[in-house]
Motif scaffolding. Structure first.
Motif, PDB file in Angstrom:
ATOM      1  N   GLY A  71      36.017  47.308  35.017  1.00 15.75           N
ATOM      2  CA  GLY A  71      36.694  47.447  33.733  1.00 15.75           C
ATOM      3  C   GLY A  71      38.191  47.228  33.792  1.00 15.75           C
ATOM      4  N   CYS A  72      38.738  47.013  34.985  1.00 12.61           N
ATOM      5  CA  CYS A  72      40.168  46.711  35.113  1.00 12.61           C
ATOM      6  C   CYS A  72      40.405  45.279  34.640  1.00 12.61           C
ATOM      7  CB  CYS A  72      40.591  46.842  36.575  1.00 12.61           C
ATOM      8  SG  CYS A  72      42.236  46.215  36.913  1.00 12.61           S
ATOM      9  N   GLY A 132      41.722  41.057  36.978  1.00 13.65           N
ATOM     10  CA  GLY A 132      40.924  39.864  37.261  1.00 13.65           C
ATOM     11  C   GLY A 132      40.930  38.898  36.088  1.00 13.65           C
ATOM     12  N   THR A 133      40.923  39.449  34.860  1.00 13.20           N
ATOM     13  CA  THR A 133      40.955  38.606  33.666  1.00 13.20           C
ATOM     14  C   THR A 133      42.273  37.821  33.597  1.00 13.20           C
ATOM     15  OG1 THR A 133      39.634  40.286  32.580  1.00 13.20           O
ATOM     16  CG2 THR A 133      40.681  38.682  31.162  1.00 13.20           C
ATOM     17  N   MET A 179      36.263  33.404  31.354  1.00 14.64           N
ATOM     18  CA  MET A 179      37.665  33.792  31.171  1.00 14.64           C
ATOM     19  C   MET A 179      37.818  35.303  31.213  1.00 14.64           C
ATOM     20  SD  MET A 179      39.826  31.245  30.470  1.00 14.64           S
ATOM     21  CE  MET A 179      41.066  31.511  29.223  1.00 14.64           C
ATOM     22  N   TYR A 180      36.852  36.011  30.642  1.00  7.21           N
ATOM     23  CA  TYR A 180      36.971  37.472  30.564  1.00  7.21           C
ATOM     24  C   TYR A 180      36.580  38.170  31.860  1.00  7.21           C
ATOM     25  CZ  TYR A 180      38.159  37.951  25.644  1.00  7.21           C
ATOM     26  OH  TYR A 180      38.829  37.931  24.460  1.00  7.21           O
ATOM     27  N   VAL A 240      43.996  36.928  36.131  1.00  7.31           N
ATOM     28  CA  VAL A 240      43.917  35.899  37.179  1.00  7.31           C
ATOM     29  C   VAL A 240      43.137  34.689  36.672  1.00  7.31           C
ATOM     30  CG1 VAL A 240      43.056  35.386  39.500  1.00  7.31           C
ATOM     31  CG2 VAL A 240      44.162  37.563  39.058  1.00  7.31           C
ATOM     32  N   ASN A 241      42.064  34.940  35.920  1.00  5.43           N
ATOM     33  CA  ASN A 241      41.310  33.846  35.303  1.00  5.43           C
ATOM     34  C   ASN A 241      42.210  32.988  34.440  1.00  5.43           C
ATOM     35  OD1 ASN A 241      38.639  34.154  36.157  1.00  5.43           O
ATOM     36  ND2 ASN A 241      38.312  35.842  34.734  1.00  5.43           N
ATOM     37  N   CYS A 242      43.026  33.658  33.609  1.00  6.18           N
ATOM     38  CA  CYS A 242      43.919  32.933  32.706  1.00  6.18           C
ATOM     39  C   CYS A 242      44.941  32.128  33.503  1.00  6.18           C
ATOM     40  CB  CYS A 242      44.651  33.897  31.773  1.00  6.18           C
ATOM     41  SG  CYS A 242      43.525  34.824  30.756  1.00  6.18           S
ATOM     42  N   CYS A 284      31.170  45.736  33.715  1.00  2.37           N
ATOM     43  CA  CYS A 284      32.158  46.154  32.708  1.00  2.37           C
ATOM     44  C   CYS A 284      31.746  45.743  31.305  1.00  2.37           C
ATOM     45  CB  CYS A 284      33.530  45.581  33.037  1.00  2.37           C
ATOM     46  SG  CYS A 284      33.626  43.790  32.888  1.00  2.37           S
ATOM     47  N   PHE A 332      32.388  43.096  29.568  1.00  2.13           N
ATOM     48  CA  PHE A 332      33.312  42.273  28.775  1.00  2.13           C
ATOM     49  C   PHE A 332      32.604  41.013  28.277  1.00  2.13           C
ATOM     50  CE2 PHE A 332      37.573  43.631  31.002  1.00  2.13           C
ATOM     51  CZ  PHE A 332      37.363  44.925  30.587  1.00  2.13           C
ATOM     52  N   PHE A 390      35.057  37.613  38.568  1.00  4.34           N
ATOM     53  CA  PHE A 390      34.729  36.215  38.871  1.00  4.34           C
ATOM     54  C   PHE A 390      33.228  36.051  39.126  1.00  4.34           C
ATOM     55  CE2 PHE A 390      38.779  37.473  40.994  1.00  4.34           C
ATOM     56  CZ  PHE A 390      39.605  37.082  39.971  1.00  4.34           C
ATOM     57  N   LYS A 410      30.500  44.100  38.302  1.00  4.28           N
ATOM     58  CA  LYS A 410      30.744  45.544  38.265  1.00  4.28           C
ATOM     59  C   LYS A 410      30.358  46.146  36.920  1.00  4.28           C
ATOM     60  CE  LYS A 410      34.306  45.464  41.819  1.00  4.28           C
ATOM     61  NZ  LYS A 410      35.736  45.219  41.964  1.00  4.28           N
ATOM     62  N   HIS A 447      36.790  41.990  45.084  1.00  2.00           N
ATOM     63  CA  HIS A 447      38.132  42.535  45.178  1.00  2.00           C
ATOM     64  C   HIS A 447      38.131  44.052  44.997  1.00  2.00           C
ATOM     65  CE1 HIS A 447      37.804  42.834  40.898  1.00  2.00           C
ATOM     66  NE2 HIS A 447      37.706  41.530  40.739  1.00  2.00           N
ATOM     67  N   PRO A 491      36.474  39.981  34.976  1.00  2.00           N
ATOM     68  CA  PRO A 491      37.500  40.347  35.953  1.00  2.00           C
ATOM     69  C   PRO A 491      37.008  40.249  37.392  1.00  2.00           C
ATOM     70  CG  PRO A 491      37.002  42.177  34.450  1.00  2.00           C
ATOM     71  CD  PRO A 491      35.933  41.158  34.294  1.00  2.00           C
ATOM     72  N   TRP A 550      39.722  45.830  42.695  1.00  2.00           N
ATOM     73  CA  TRP A 550      39.987  46.347  41.355  1.00  2.00           C
ATOM     74  C   TRP A 550      38.755  47.041  40.775  1.00  2.00           C
ATOM     75  CZ3 TRP A 550      41.959  40.800  41.020  1.00  2.00           C
ATOM     76  CH2 TRP A 550      43.250  40.745  41.564  1.00  2.00           C
TER      77      TRP A 550
END
Lengths: 303, 72
Positions: free
Chosen positions: A34-35, A38-39, B58-59, A41-43, B16, B18, B63, B14, A29, B61, A31
């Motif tokens: 670190g944005c 996406g997180t 879950m974290y 969207v997971n939720c 990050c 997390f 996928f 990417k 995507h 971003p 984004w």
């Protein structure tokens, strides 16, 4: 590359539970690294999975902006509307087909600046919409201009000496306008956020969830607040869960405490109920239930 | 023996971090290698500790990672 090879035994039929809900041909995507969108969207996907929602009966509507892209990535009925007009479109969708669960998934700029009036009036009417607002405190897609949600003293591309305008307190605004459900979480609170999203699927009326999300490229960088991970650590450190806290005391500041939790959960008659009772009252026996426009329409889902 | 596993799609990552930061059992670490976009994807450093809780999934971003428990 041998270092990257996973030493774990992975079953052959294993798949990411999010993938069936996304248009994977559009990945990766847009984004930033670190944005937090996406997180969220997971939720959202976890909430859909847990609530066992019928995907033929769920529609996502978004406006313009970084978060507006969610509608384009979701593998279900979705519409990417013009700027700020996600809620009017969703209102029409809901009234034309009341069986649908209409989710408005958009950013703070789209929902509260360009579409601010639509938001307060949908909340006043208690339209049965589920509004998820990803708040990154800035107009991110257009280059980091100050938004109505940018907290005081933050530096943005249009406020190089710092923002001096008071910011909106979104949860307080939503409560005052009449929303049935108001909650705030951050992208750090994934489990709570997924549970909150699950709750609003079962709740009737106007539901609003604000999700604080990092914007490492524009907000964090310009304010020397580090990257996405730094923002997540700040959310972890600074947030306090206070369910039912008075929303007027939950304003956000640049680096202060973040009050999160479910603030409002009340029952008010929703727009369709009010419309029906008014019609029954005025027309009496002449009132007939409207026929569903899409009853015969065949809906197919590629899932 | 690990209760669960994590699967990483290296090319979608990417970097990050997390997943590395918030893994409750510290299974992951950022790799020193790059993917084709120049990001450092995570690497499994302690596979035996994985509980398959899917918090990394879950974290993430992007996928790019998910966890699951082994069917037993």
């Amino acid at each position: 590359m041998s270092e990257m090879e996973c030493v774990m035994e992975i079953p052959e039929d294993a798949f990411n539970p999010v993938e069936p809900f996304l248009r994977m041909d559009r990945m990766p995507h847009i984004w930033c690294a670190g944005c937090g969108i996406g997180t969220t969207v997971n939720c959202f996907v976890r909430a859909l999975l847990n609530s066992k929602a019928d995907l033929d009966k769920v529609a996502i509507v978004s406006g313009i902006g970084c978060t507006g892209r969610v509608a384009g990535y979701a593998q279900m009925d979705s519409f990417h509307t013009t700027h700020g007009r996600a809620i009017p479109f969703a209102t029409g969708l809901k009234l034309a087909n009341p069986e649908l669960q209409v989710v408005v998934y958009s950013g703070d700029g789209d929902l509260f600046a360009i579409g601010g009036n639509h938001f307060i009036h949908a909340a006043r009417r208690n339209m049965d919409l589920k509004v998820i607002c990803v708040n990154n405190m800035i107009y991110a897609m257009t280059g980091g201009q100050s938004a109505p949600t940018t907290p005081g003293h933050a530096t943005t591309s249009t406020a190089p000496y710092g923002v001096f305008e008071p910011a909106f307190n979104l949860v307080s605004l939503a409560e005052a306008a009449g929303a049935s459900y108001v909650a705030r979480w951050t992208t750090y609170h994934v489990m709570q956020l997924a549970r909150s999203m699950e709750e609003i699927f079962k709740k009737k009326g106007f539901c609003f969830i604000e999700v604080l999300s990092p914007c490492p490229t524009l907000y964090q960088r310009r304010n020397k607040m580090g990257d996405g991970l730094e923002a997540m650590k700040y959310y972890k450190k600074a947030s306090k869960i206070r369910h039912g806290a008075p929303t007027s005391e939950c304003a956000l500041t640049k680096d202060g405490e973040i009050v999160v939790g479910k603030f409002v959960d009340r029952d008010r008659p929703d727009y369709l109920e009010l419309l029906r009772s008014q019609m029954v009252e005025s027309l009496g026996e002449r009132y007939a239930e409207p026929e569903m426009a899409c009853e015969d329409a065949e809906v197919t889902c590629s899932l | 023996m690990a209760k669960g596993y994590v699967a990483i799609t290296v090319e979608r990552c990417k970097g990050c971090a997390f997943c590395v930061e918030f893994c409750p059992t510290k299974v992951l670490a950022l790799s020193s290698a790059f993917n084709s976009k120049g990001y450092h994807p995570p690497n499994v450093v302690a596979p035996e500790k994985c509980s398959g809780c899917d918090l990394c999934g879950m974290y993430c971003p992007d996928f790019a990672i998910f966890g699951a428990r082994y069917a037993r």
